[in-house]
Structures are given as C-alpha cells and as structure tokens.
Scaffold this motif. Structure first.
Motif, PDB file in Angstrom:
ATOM      1  N   PRO A  52      34.653  68.189  21.942  1.00  0.00           N
ATOM      2  CA  PRO A  52      34.516  69.007  20.736  1.00  0.00           C
ATOM      3  C   PRO A  52      33.723  68.266  19.654  1.00  0.00           C
ATOM      4  O   PRO A  52      33.856  67.064  19.491  1.00  0.00           O
ATOM      5  CB  PRO A  52      35.965  69.231  20.284  1.00  0.00           C
ATOM      6  CG  PRO A  52      36.815  68.916  21.463  1.00  0.00           C
ATOM      7  CD  PRO A  52      36.047  67.933  22.295  1.00  0.00           C
ATOM      8  N   ILE A  53      32.907  69.013  18.941  1.00  0.00           N
ATOM      9  CA  ILE A  53      32.108  68.432  17.865  1.00  0.00           C
ATOM     10  C   ILE A  53      32.966  68.346  16.608  1.00  0.00           C
ATOM     11  O   ILE A  53      33.538  69.337  16.174  1.00  0.00           O
ATOM     12  CB  ILE A  53      30.843  69.273  17.602  1.00  0.00           C
ATOM     13  CG1 ILE A  53      29.966  69.287  18.856  1.00  0.00           C
ATOM     14  CG2 ILE A  53      30.075  68.739  16.396  1.00  0.00           C
ATOM     15  CD1 ILE A  53      28.824  70.273  18.808  1.00  0.00           C
ATOM     16  N   SER A  54      33.063  67.142  16.037  1.00  0.00           N
ATOM     17  CA  SER A  54      33.809  66.937  14.804  1.00  0.00           C
ATOM     18  C   SER A  54      32.840  67.138  13.645  1.00  0.00           C
ATOM     19  O   SER A  54      32.135  66.210  13.248  1.00  0.00           O
ATOM     20  CB  SER A  54      34.403  65.527  14.764  1.00  0.00           C
ATOM     21  OG  SER A  54      35.260  65.323  15.852  1.00  0.00           O
ATOM     22  N   LEU A  61      26.610  58.788  14.278  1.00  0.00           N
ATOM     23  CA  LEU A  61      27.313  57.567  14.678  1.00  0.00           C
ATOM     24  C   LEU A  61      28.106  57.779  15.960  1.00  0.00           C
ATOM     25  O   LEU A  61      28.167  56.898  16.819  1.00  0.00           O
ATOM     26  CB  LEU A  61      28.209  57.073  13.552  1.00  0.00           C
ATOM     27  CG  LEU A  61      27.463  56.612  12.295  1.00  0.00           C
ATOM     28  CD1 LEU A  61      28.449  56.250  11.195  1.00  0.00           C
ATOM     29  CD2 LEU A  61      26.545  55.455  12.603  1.00  0.00           C
ATOM     30  N   GLN A  62      28.705  58.941  16.108  1.00  0.00           N
ATOM     31  CA  GLN A  62      29.442  59.273  17.322  1.00  0.00           C
ATOM     32  C   GLN A  62      28.496  59.242  18.517  1.00  0.00           C
ATOM     33  O   GLN A  62      28.793  58.648  19.553  1.00  0.00           O
ATOM     34  CB  GLN A  62      30.089  60.652  17.189  1.00  0.00           C
ATOM     35  CG  GLN A  62      30.834  61.094  18.426  1.00  0.00           C
ATOM     36  CD  GLN A  62      31.449  62.483  18.272  1.00  0.00           C
ATOM     37  OE1 GLN A  62      31.304  63.144  17.259  1.00  0.00           O
ATOM     38  NE2 GLN A  62      32.129  62.921  19.294  1.00  0.00           N
ATOM     39  N   PHE A  63      27.353  59.862  18.379  1.00  0.00           N
ATOM     40  CA  PHE A  63      26.366  59.920  19.450  1.00  0.00           C
ATOM     41  C   PHE A  63      25.800  58.527  19.741  1.00  0.00           C
ATOM     42  O   PHE A  63      25.583  58.166  20.902  1.00  0.00           O
ATOM     43  CB  PHE A  63      25.251  60.903  19.067  1.00  0.00           C
ATOM     44  CG  PHE A  63      24.270  61.134  20.156  1.00  0.00           C
ATOM     45  CD1 PHE A  63      24.564  61.980  21.208  1.00  0.00           C
ATOM     46  CD2 PHE A  63      23.036  60.509  20.132  1.00  0.00           C
ATOM     47  CE1 PHE A  63      23.648  62.189  22.225  1.00  0.00           C
ATOM     48  CE2 PHE A  63      22.116  60.721  21.136  1.00  0.00           C
ATOM     49  CZ  PHE A  63      22.418  61.565  22.191  1.00  0.00           C
ATOM     50  N   THR A  64      25.571  57.740  18.702  1.00  0.00           N
ATOM     51  CA  THR A  64      25.023  56.400  18.874  1.00  0.00           C
ATOM     52  C   THR A  64      25.951  55.527  19.708  1.00  0.00           C
ATOM     53  O   THR A  64      25.490  54.732  20.536  1.00  0.00           O
ATOM     54  CB  THR A  64      24.760  55.742  17.505  1.00  0.00           C
ATOM     55  OG1 THR A  64      23.840  56.569  16.783  1.00  0.00           O
ATOM     56  CG2 THR A  64      24.196  54.349  17.639  1.00  0.00           C
ATOM     57  N   TYR A  65      27.238  55.679  19.524  1.00  0.00           N
ATOM     58  CA  TYR A  65      28.197  54.904  20.303  1.00  0.00           C
ATOM     59  C   TYR A  65      28.044  55.214  21.797  1.00  0.00           C
ATOM     60  O   TYR A  65      28.023  54.307  22.629  1.00  0.00           O
ATOM     61  CB  TYR A  65      29.620  55.212  19.828  1.00  0.00           C
ATOM     62  CG  TYR A  65      30.651  54.278  20.392  1.00  0.00           C
ATOM     63  CD1 TYR A  65      30.835  53.003  19.865  1.00  0.00           C
ATOM     64  CD2 TYR A  65      31.442  54.654  21.472  1.00  0.00           C
ATOM     65  CE1 TYR A  65      31.777  52.136  20.384  1.00  0.00           C
ATOM     66  CE2 TYR A  65      32.390  53.788  21.998  1.00  0.00           C
ATOM     67  CZ  TYR A  65      32.548  52.537  21.452  1.00  0.00           C
ATOM     68  OH  TYR A  65      33.478  51.676  21.973  1.00  0.00           O
ATOM     69  N   ALA A  66      27.896  56.485  22.138  1.00  0.00           N
ATOM     70  CA  ALA A  66      27.702  56.879  23.540  1.00  0.00           C
ATOM     71  C   ALA A  66      26.392  56.306  24.081  1.00  0.00           C
ATOM     72  O   ALA A  66      26.336  55.819  25.221  1.00  0.00           O
ATOM     73  CB  ALA A  66      27.719  58.397  23.665  1.00  0.00           C
ATOM     74  N   VAL A  67      25.343  56.348  23.283  1.00  0.00           N
ATOM     75  CA  VAL A  67      24.038  55.818  23.700  1.00  0.00           C
ATOM     76  C   VAL A  67      24.141  54.321  23.983  1.00  0.00           C
ATOM     77  O   VAL A  67      23.618  53.829  24.986  1.00  0.00           O
ATOM     78  CB  VAL A  67      22.960  56.110  22.633  1.00  0.00           C
ATOM     79  CG1 VAL A  67      21.689  55.311  22.885  1.00  0.00           C
ATOM     80  CG2 VAL A  67      22.661  57.595  22.577  1.00  0.00           C
ATOM     81  N   LEU A  68      24.811  53.587  23.108  1.00  0.00           N
ATOM     82  CA  LEU A  68      24.944  52.146  23.309  1.00  0.00           C
ATOM     83  C   LEU A  68      25.742  51.826  24.565  1.00  0.00           C
ATOM     84  O   LEU A  68      25.413  50.880  25.294  1.00  0.00           O
ATOM     85  CB  LEU A  68      25.572  51.495  22.080  1.00  0.00           C
ATOM     86  CG  LEU A  68      24.686  51.480  20.834  1.00  0.00           C
ATOM     87  CD1 LEU A  68      25.456  50.941  19.631  1.00  0.00           C
ATOM     88  CD2 LEU A  68      23.414  50.687  21.072  1.00  0.00           C
ATOM     89  N   GLY A 175      33.442  57.410  20.200  1.00  0.00           N
ATOM     90  CA  GLY A 175      32.611  57.503  19.004  1.00  0.00           C
ATOM     91  C   GLY A 175      33.185  58.471  17.988  1.00  0.00           C
ATOM     92  O   GLY A 175      33.130  58.226  16.776  1.00  0.00           O
ATOM     93  N   GLY A 176      33.747  59.573  18.465  1.00  0.00           N
ATOM     94  CA  GLY A 176      34.368  60.548  17.576  1.00  0.00           C
ATOM     95  C   GLY A 176      35.590  59.992  16.865  1.00  0.00           C
ATOM     96  O   GLY A 176      35.896  60.378  15.736  1.00  0.00           O
ATOM     97  N   ARG A 177      36.260  59.071  17.522  1.00  0.00           N
ATOM     98  CA  ARG A 177      37.450  58.472  16.903  1.00  0.00           C
ATOM     99  C   ARG A 177      37.099  57.416  15.869  1.00  0.00           C
ATOM    100  O   ARG A 177      37.850  57.241  14.902  1.00  0.00           O
ATOM    101  CB  ARG A 177      38.345  57.872  17.981  1.00  0.00           C
ATOM    102  CG  ARG A 177      38.978  58.945  18.828  1.00  0.00           C
ATOM    103  CD  ARG A 177      39.962  58.407  19.798  1.00  0.00           C
ATOM    104  NE  ARG A 177      40.516  59.522  20.568  1.00  0.00           N
ATOM    105  CZ  ARG A 177      41.218  59.376  21.639  1.00  0.00           C
ATOM    106  NH1 ARG A 177      41.489  58.178  22.116  1.00  0.00           N
ATOM    107  NH2 ARG A 177      41.679  60.434  22.272  1.00  0.00           N
ATOM    108  N   ILE A 178      35.984  56.719  16.074  1.00  0.00           N
ATOM    109  CA  ILE A 178      35.667  55.638  15.133  1.00  0.00           C
ATOM    110  C   ILE A 178      34.625  56.033  14.088  1.00  0.00           C
ATOM    111  O   ILE A 178      34.456  55.336  13.099  1.00  0.00           O
ATOM    112  CB  ILE A 178      35.198  54.361  15.872  1.00  0.00           C
ATOM    113  CG1 ILE A 178      33.890  54.599  16.617  1.00  0.00           C
ATOM    114  CG2 ILE A 178      36.276  53.832  16.774  1.00  0.00           C
ATOM    115  CD1 ILE A 178      33.266  53.333  17.159  1.00  0.00           C
ATOM    116  N   ALA A 179      33.922  57.160  14.311  1.00  0.00           N
ATOM    117  CA  ALA A 179      32.925  57.583  13.331  1.00  0.00           C
ATOM    118  C   ALA A 179      33.612  57.930  12.018  1.00  0.00           C
ATOM    119  O   ALA A 179      34.666  58.568  11.999  1.00  0.00           O
ATOM    120  CB  ALA A 179      32.151  58.801  13.850  1.00  0.00           C
ATOM    121  N   PRO A 180      33.011  57.518  10.901  1.00  0.00           N
ATOM    122  CA  PRO A 180      33.623  57.809   9.603  1.00  0.00           C
ATOM    123  C   PRO A 180      33.472  59.290   9.231  1.00  0.00           C
ATOM    124  O   PRO A 180      32.604  59.985   9.752  1.00  0.00           O
ATOM    125  CB  PRO A 180      32.844  56.929   8.628  1.00  0.00           C
ATOM    126  CG  PRO A 180      31.548  56.663   9.296  1.00  0.00           C
ATOM    127  CD  PRO A 180      31.800  56.709  10.772  1.00  0.00           C
TER     128      PRO A 180
END
Length: 185
Positions: A52-54, A61-68, A175-180
């Motif tokens: 789900p999109i937050s 930032l959420q997406f960047t975490y997955a990319v990394l 990423g969704g959990r840690i994104a501000p």
C-alpha cells in the motif's frame, strides 16, 4: 576464442548491469513521488504497487530504500560472477537471469507508457538503457559461452524474478516503515 574474462567487452557487460540499474532507478527515484501524487486518483494505481502507498509519507525515500536493497544484491552478484567465472558456473546462469529481468523491466516500463500514452517514471532509461543492455548482454553472454543456451536464461529468470519481486516488496515495506512523514506547507 578468448575466455570470457579475457574478453574486456564481456567484462564490461558484467559491470554494466548495476550501472544500468542505478541510472534507471535514479530516473525513477527523481520522478516517482511527483508522478504518483499527480496520478493519485487513478483506480489502477493501487493494483500495481506490491505494498500500500503511504500518501502521508515521503514516497521517494521509501522507494529509494528498495532501490538500494536491490542494487546491493545486483552489485554483489556482479562481484561474485566476475570473481567465480568459469564455464557452467551457477553464478553465470543467475546473472543472465537478472539481465533478463532488467530487459523485462524495460519492456514493462515502455509498454506502460505506450498504454497510458504518457510519461511513466523510468521510461526514458528503460527504453534507452535497459532494453538495449538486456538484449546485447544476453547476446554477448551466449556468444562468449558464459551461458550455454536460452534454457539457461530461462532457468536464471525463473530464479531471479521471484528474488527481485521479494526484494522490491521487502524494500518498499521496510522503506515505508522508516520513511518520515511529510510536512505539508
């Protein structure tokens, strides 16, 4: 014929996988949040995201975490393939599978933009980098005896695709959990 590792074109093809990935995903990172928010009202949007999109969080930032996370795995696989190269190595088959996943991702992005008749995040580098890289890398790997035949590519893809999807899901979820949270101005 020179062995694969003595053929510098083939060595370059190995290292281009993470390079192409990071350039492509750099385009996605820079445009994903803007594009998602612009298209927030489309009902199909919730069907294409594995999590789900937050909307109240920084999606970039959420997406960047997955990319990394995926980039780390691809770079690690590239190192292992380069270090352990020999004819018949399982790393070669897995690497070819990830090259095919890159090709399929490029086709997916391009098809989505054609279907929607508008820009979608990543389509420029998908069409100009992912598709050409995927086609040429697989061709090169076949002719350099890195992989034996297209059946090896299929086996590698059957392994690489679920790994990629799992990494996307894990990366987006964490990423969704840690994104501000976003602060609306």
């Amino acid at each position: 014929m020179l062995s694969f590792m003595q053929d510098w074109n083939s060595v370059i093809m190995l290292w281009l996988l993470p390079v192409v990935f990071f350039i492509h995903d750099g385009e996605e990172i820079t445009t994903i949040e803007w594009w998602l928010r612009k298209n927030q009202g489309n009902p199909w949007l919730s069907k294409i995201s594995p999590v789900p999109i937050s909307w109240n969080k920084h999606i970039t930032l959420q997406f960047t975490y997955a990319v990394l996370l995926i980039g780390f795995v691809l770079t690690s696989l590239t190192v292992l393939t380069a270090i352990n190269f020999e004819i018949g190595s399982p790393f070669n088959v897995l690497f070819a599978g990830f090259a095919m996943v890159i090709l399929l991702d490029g086709v997916k992005h391009t098809a989505a933009s054609i279907f929607l008749r508008k820009y979608t995040p990543g389509v420029i580098t998908a069409a100009t980098l992912e598709i050409p890289y995927g086609i040429y890398a697989l061709y090169r790997f076949l002719h350099a005896d890195m992989i034996v035949d297209m059946a090896s590519v299929l086996i590698g893809t059957i392994i690489a695709l679920p790994i990629t999807l799992l990494l996307v899901w894990i990366g987006l979820t964490l990423g969704g959990r840690i994104a501000p949270f976003r602060h609306e101005t």
